[in-house]
Motif scaffolding. Structure first.
Motif, mmCIF file in Angstrom:
data_model
loop_
_atom_site.group_PDB
_atom_site.id
_atom_site.type_symbol
_atom_site.label_atom_id
_atom_site.label_comp_id
_atom_site.label_asym_id
_atom_site.label_seq_id
_atom_site.Cartn_x
_atom_site.Cartn_y
_atom_site.Cartn_z
ATOM 1 N N ASP A 42 0.832 -1.205 0.000
ATOM 2 C CA ASP A 42 0.000 0.000 0.000
ATOM 3 C C ASP A 42 0.867 1.257 0.000
ATOM 4 O O ASP A 42 0.569 2.229 -0.707
ATOM 5 C CB ASP A 42 -0.932 0.018 1.216
ATOM 6 N N ASP A 43 1.948 1.230 0.781
ATOM 7 C CA ASP A 43 2.850 2.387 0.820
ATOM 8 C C ASP A 43 3.506 2.620 -0.535
ATOM 9 O O ASP A 43 3.600 3.761 -1.002
ATOM 10 C CB ASP A 43 3.932 2.191 1.891
ATOM 11 N N VAL A 44 3.946 1.554 -1.175
ATOM 12 C CA VAL A 44 4.570 1.678 -2.500
ATOM 13 C C VAL A 44 3.556 2.193 -3.498
ATOM 14 O O VAL A 44 3.865 3.069 -4.322
ATOM 15 C CB VAL A 44 5.157 0.319 -2.946
ATOM 16 N N SER A 45 2.345 1.672 -3.452
ATOM 17 C CA SER A 45 1.298 2.124 -4.364
ATOM 18 C C SER A 45 1.018 3.615 -4.186
ATOM 19 O O SER A 45 0.880 4.343 -5.171
ATOM 20 C CB SER A 45 0.025 1.312 -4.113
ATOM 21 N N GLU A 50 1.609 6.540 -7.018
ATOM 22 C CA GLU A 50 0.539 7.456 -7.411
ATOM 23 C C GLU A 50 0.954 8.915 -7.199
ATOM 24 O O GLU A 50 0.658 9.766 -8.041
ATOM 25 C CB GLU A 50 -0.731 7.159 -6.603
ATOM 26 N N ASP A 51 1.643 9.191 -6.103
ATOM 27 C CA ASP A 51 2.130 10.545 -5.852
ATOM 28 C C ASP A 51 3.144 10.973 -6.890
ATOM 29 O O ASP A 51 3.139 12.124 -7.367
ATOM 30 C CB ASP A 51 2.758 10.653 -4.443
ATOM 31 N N VAL A 101 3.365 9.864 -9.986
ATOM 32 C CA VAL A 101 2.673 10.069 -11.261
ATOM 33 C C VAL A 101 1.907 11.382 -11.226
ATOM 34 O O VAL A 101 1.889 12.125 -12.220
ATOM 35 C CB VAL A 101 1.721 8.880 -11.536
ATOM 36 N N ASP A 102 1.291 11.730 -10.124
ATOM 37 C CA ASP A 102 0.543 12.980 -10.004
ATOM 38 C C ASP A 102 1.451 14.184 -10.088
ATOM 39 O O ASP A 102 1.036 15.246 -10.576
ATOM 40 C CB ASP A 102 -0.248 13.001 -8.695
ATOM 41 N N ASN A 103 2.685 14.086 -9.636
ATOM 42 C CA ASN A 103 3.614 15.205 -9.624
ATOM 43 C C ASN A 103 4.248 15.460 -10.977
ATOM 44 O O ASN A 103 4.870 16.511 -11.170
ATOM 45 C CB ASN A 103 4.709 14.996 -8.567
ATOM 46 N N LYS A 104 4.132 14.563 -11.934
ATOM 47 C CA LYS A 104 4.734 14.775 -13.251
ATOM 48 C C LYS A 104 3.935 15.695 -14.084
ATOM 49 O O LYS A 104 2.886 15.994 -14.160
ATOM 50 C CB LYS A 104 4.911 13.453 -13.976
#
Length: 60
Positions: free
Chosen positions: A47-50, A54-55, A57-60
């Motif tokens: 869950d932490d890796v996921s 996601e964070d 990918v959102d920051n790109k």
């Protein structure tokens, strides 16, 4: 007086027999608990890796 002594011995013996000991886990139960704990730790790590992915990918 003898009856009182016998009664005391009988009650004391009864209290020793009815007092429960702390429940001890068998080896199988200990292994099962360790496997469950390991599975929970793996799920938490996944869950932490996921969340990190996601964070990222959102920051790109």
């Amino acid at each position: 007086m003898k009856k009182f002594t016998y009664l005391f011995i009988a009650l004391f013996s009864l209290s020793l027999l009815t007092t429960s000991c702390r429940e001890q886990k068998s080896t199988g139960e200990k292994i099962e608990e360790a496997v469950d704990d390991t599975g929970d730790a793996i799920e938490d790590a996944a869950d932490d890796v996921s969340d990190e992915v996601e964070d990222a990918v959102d920051n790109k």
